[in-house]
Motif scaffolding. Structure first.
Motif, PDB file in Angstrom:
ATOM      1  N   PHE A 176       0.831  -1.198   0.000  1.00 16.58           N
ATOM      2  CA  PHE A 176       0.000   0.000   0.000  1.00 16.58           C
ATOM      3  C   PHE A 176       0.873   1.258   0.000  1.00 16.58           C
ATOM      4  CE2 PHE A 176      -2.104  -3.463   2.245  1.00 16.58           C
ATOM      5  CZ  PHE A 176      -3.290  -3.582   1.515  1.00 16.58           C
ATOM      6  N   THR A 177       0.310   2.345  -0.515  1.00 21.53           N
ATOM      7  CA  THR A 177       1.062   3.606  -0.592  1.00 21.53           C
ATOM      8  C   THR A 177       0.414   4.735   0.196  1.00 21.53           C
ATOM      9  OG1 THR A 177      -0.079   4.214  -2.654  1.00 21.53           O
ATOM     10  CG2 THR A 177       2.024   3.031  -2.865  1.00 21.53           C
ATOM     11  N   ASN A 178      -0.894   4.678   0.398  1.00 17.58           N
ATOM     12  CA  ASN A 178      -1.580   5.735   1.128  1.00 17.58           C
ATOM     13  C   ASN A 178      -1.214   5.651   2.606  1.00 17.58           C
ATOM     14  OD1 ASN A 178      -3.691   6.964   2.818  1.00 17.58           O
ATOM     15  ND2 ASN A 178      -4.800   7.296   0.907  1.00 17.58           N
ATOM     16  N   PRO A 179      -0.643   6.714   3.186  1.00 17.33           N
ATOM     17  CA  PRO A 179      -0.202   6.674   4.592  1.00 17.33           C
ATOM     18  C   PRO A 179      -1.314   6.303   5.562  1.00 17.33           C
ATOM     19  CG  PRO A 179       0.707   8.597   3.497  1.00 17.33           C
ATOM     20  CD  PRO A 179      -0.284   8.003   2.542  1.00 17.33           C
ATOM     21  N   PHE A 180      -2.533   6.750   5.290  1.00 17.68           N
ATOM     22  CA  PHE A 180      -3.644   6.443   6.189  1.00 17.68           C
ATOM     23  C   PHE A 180      -4.036   4.960   6.112  1.00 17.68           C
ATOM     24  CE2 PHE A 180      -8.440   6.418   6.651  1.00 17.68           C
ATOM     25  CZ  PHE A 180      -8.406   6.238   8.031  1.00 17.68           C
ATOM     26  N   VAL A 181      -4.054   4.399   4.920  1.00 21.33           N
ATOM     27  CA  VAL A 181      -4.351   2.976   4.766  1.00 21.33           C
ATOM     28  C   VAL A 181      -3.306   2.148   5.523  1.00 21.33           C
ATOM     29  CG1 VAL A 181      -4.449   1.054   3.111  1.00 21.33           C
ATOM     30  CG2 VAL A 181      -5.606   3.225   2.598  1.00 21.33           C
TER      31      VAL A 181
END
Length: 496
Positions: A176-181
C-alpha cells in the motif's frame, strides 16, 4: 484421580480446567476476583452495559472447541454474530476507511484511497493467509515446555517463512502507498501491545482474521464466553472458588505441593496450572530460590507491552456515524509509539478506539451509545497519583471526538475511568500491561516464557504472557494446549 489446582479463572485457566476435567482430572479453580473470565467481564453502569475485556472477537471456533470438549453442544451456549463491515477507521482529517470481509467493499474504497493498494489487495490477502496458516500449523497448537521444543526442525523451517526480520510497517508498505491505509493496518500491532515499527511482520496474520475470516460479537456481550465456560466447568465437576487470592506456591524437592490463599487455607494437588500474569505472579508466588532459571532480575528484564486508559461512557444519544468498532487516528502514529514505548508517557495526540456494541444489540445502551473508549497508555512505572492528569487527558479525548462530530459531553449519562494502575491492581498485570511482554524484541515475539516451569516439575503456565501469546483466542488455546500436554505426561498416573 490426579488433582489439579488452576490459579486464576481467566479464559486460559477455564479452558485448561474444562479440558482436564473432561480427561478425568479433579480440578479446582482459585480466582482472586469475584468473577471468572479475567478482563473479559461485564460492567453495568445504571442501565448501560459494557464489555470491559476483549471487544473484538475472532476465531470463534476456538471457543466452541472448549465447549465441545465437554461433550456439550456449543450452539446451546454461545451465539456469535458476524459483523459485516466491522471497523470504521477515521484519519485525523476525517477520511474514512471501513474494514470488511467483503472484498468488493474493500476494493471500492481502496480504488479511491490507494489505487496501488487496490491492485495489490489480492496479493496482500494471499500473503496474510499464508502467514496465518503457518501460525496455525506450527505455532498456535503447540506448547513450549523444554529447550528441545525451541530447537524443533519443523519450527526452525517455518520460522524463516513468517517474516521475523521485517517490521509490520515495512510489510504493509510493500502493498500500500496511502499513509492512512498503512496506518490503519499498522494498528494490528497494538493487538499484541507493541509498535508496528518494531514488531515483526508475522503479526500481519491478524489481517487474515479481520479481513478474511471475520470479526464477531457474542450475543448478549462478549463476556458470555466466560459465562459459558464457567457453566461447562461446573457441569464437569470443577470446584470453583472466587474471592480467593493465592498468596504462595509451596515448593519441595523441585515440585509444587500446595498453595496458600489469603485466608491462610491450604490446597494440595499433584499438578498446578498458573493462569495469572506469569511475569508478575511467578516471582510473587514462588520464592526466588525455587526458580533459579527465572530470577527476579530476569522477570524485570522483559519489556512490558502497552497498557490502556479506558473510559466507559453511556450516552443519551446515538451517533449514527459509528460502527460496532471505530478508530480515530492520531496525526503522527510514529511519534505516538515513541512517546508510549520509548519515553514511557501518554501520547500527546492519541489514537482513540471506540466499541459501541449497542450498534449490534440496542439494549446494551437503551438510551444511547454505550462507548468503550480506549487509548494506548504506557506501562506503569511508578505509584504516583496522576488522577488530575487523567481527568485532563479525558477532556482532551472528548474534545478530539467532538471535533469528529461525536457528541459526548452534552449527552453523557454515566461514566467510569479505568487506568493502567487499576489494570495492574485488579488483574495482577505485569506493570499494568495488557499482553505481558511486548513483541518488539524478536525473543519476546517468538520465544515467550515457556508453558512449564524449568525448576518446578509440575507447574505449568497458561495465558497471554506465555505461548502462543495474547488475545482471547490465543489465551484460550494456551489452556487447551497445556491441558493436552499434562494429559500426555500424566496419562499413566491418573488412577493412582
Amino acid at each position: 484421580m490426579k488433582k489439579v489446582i488452576v490459579i486464576g479463572g481467566g479464559l486460559g485457566g477455564l479452558a485448561a480446567a474444562i479440558s482436564l476435567a473432561a480427561k478425568g482430572f479433579k480440578v479446582t479453580i482459585l480466582e482472586k476476583n469475584s468473577h471468572l473470565g479475567g478482563k473479559l467481564m461485564a460492567v453495568q453502569l445504571g442501565e448501560t452495559y459494557f464489555d470491559f475485556g476483549p471487544n473484538t472477537i475472532t476465531m470463534p471456533d476456538v471457543f466452541r472447541e472448549v465447549i465441545a470438549l465437554s461433550g456439550e453442544n456449543p450452539d446451546e451456549y454461545l451465539t456469535f454474530i458476524k459483523l459485516h463491515s466491522h471497523t470504521r477507521n477515521v484519519s485525523s482529517d476525517g477520511t474514512k476507511f471501513d474494514f470488511s470481509t467483503d472484498r468488493e467493499i474493500m476494493l471500492e474504497q481502496l480504488s479511491r484511497l490507494d489505487p496501488t493498494g487496490a491492485k495489490n489487495y489480492h496479493a496482500y490477502l494471499t500473503k496474510v493467509t499464508e502467514l496465518y496458516k503457518l501460525g496455525q500449523t506450527h505455532f498456535f497448537r503447540r506448547t513450549f515446555t523444554s529447550t528441545k521444543d525451541y530447537l524443533s526442525p519443523s519450527l526452525g523451517a517455518s520460522f524463516s517463512k513468517v517474516k521475523p526480520l521485517t517490521s509490520l510497517h515495512q510489510f504493509n508498505r510493500r502493498y500500500f502507498t496511502n499513509p492512512f491505509v498503512i496506518q490503519a493496518l499498522d494498528r494490528y500491532a497494538t493487538y499484541i501491545g507493541s509498535s508496528p515499527y518494531i514488531s515483526p511482520a508475522t503479526f500481519a496474520l491478524i489481517s487474515y482474521l479481520e479481513l478474511v475470516d471475520g470479526v464477531y460479537y457474542a450475543k448478549g456481550g462478549n463476556w458470555k464466553i466466560a459465562e459459558a465456560f464457567e457453566k461447562i466447568a461446573r457441569k464437569l465437576g470443577v470446584e470453583i472458588r472466587t474471592d480467593c487470592a493465592v498468596t504462595k506456591i509451596v515448593v519441595k524437592n523441585k515440585q509444587a505441593v500446595s498453595v496458600e490463599v489469603a485466608d491462610e487455607e491450604i490446597y494440595y494437588a499433584d499438578i498446578f496450572v498458573m493462569n495469572a500474569d506469569l511475569l508478575a505472579a511467578y516471582p510473587d508466588l514462588v520464592h526466588e530460590k525455587d526458580r533459579s532459571h527465572f530470577s527476579n532480575q530476569k522477570a524485570a528484564s522483559y519489556e512490558p507491552s502497552i497498557s490502556a486508559l479506558v473510559i466507559l461512557a453511556g450516552l443519551q444519544e446515538r451517533n449514527e456515524q459509528l460502527l460496532h468498532h471505530s478508530v480515530y487516528f492520531s496525526t503522527n502514529y510514529h511519534k505516538e509509539f515513541i512517546e508510549l514505548m520509548k519515553d514511557r508517557k501518554y501520547a500527546s495526540n492519541p489514537t482513540i478506539y471506540l466499541s459501541n456494541s449497542s450498534v449490534t444489540e440496542l439494549d446494551k445502551g437503551p438510551h444511547g451509545d454505550n462507548l468503550f473508549i480506549l487509548v494506548n497508555a504506557p506501562a506503569v512505572t511508578s505509584s504516583a497519583d496522576n488522577s488530575i492528569f487523567i481527568e485532563e487527558y479525558k477532556k482532551q479525548i472528548y474534545t478530539t471526538l467532538e471535533s469528529h462530530g461525536l457528541s459526548i459531553n452534552a449527552n453523557l449519562k454515566v461514566e467510569k475511568i479505568i487506568t493502567p494502575q487499576d489494570i495492574q491492581s485488579k488483574f495482577g498485570a505485569f506493570k499494568g500491561s495488557l499482553y505481558g511482554a511486548a513483541s518488539n524484541r524478536k525473543r519476546d515475539a517468538f520465544f515467550r516464557p515457556r508453558n512449564k516451569a524449568r525448576d518446578i516439575g509440575n507447574l505449568y503456565f497458561v495465558g497471554g504472557s506465555t505461548h502462543p501469546g495474547g488475545g482471547s483466542p490465543m489465551v484460550t488455546l494456551s489452556g487447551i494446549n497445556v491441558a493436552n500436554t499434562i494429559a500426555q505426561v500424566w496419562e499413566n498416573n491418573t488412577d493412582s
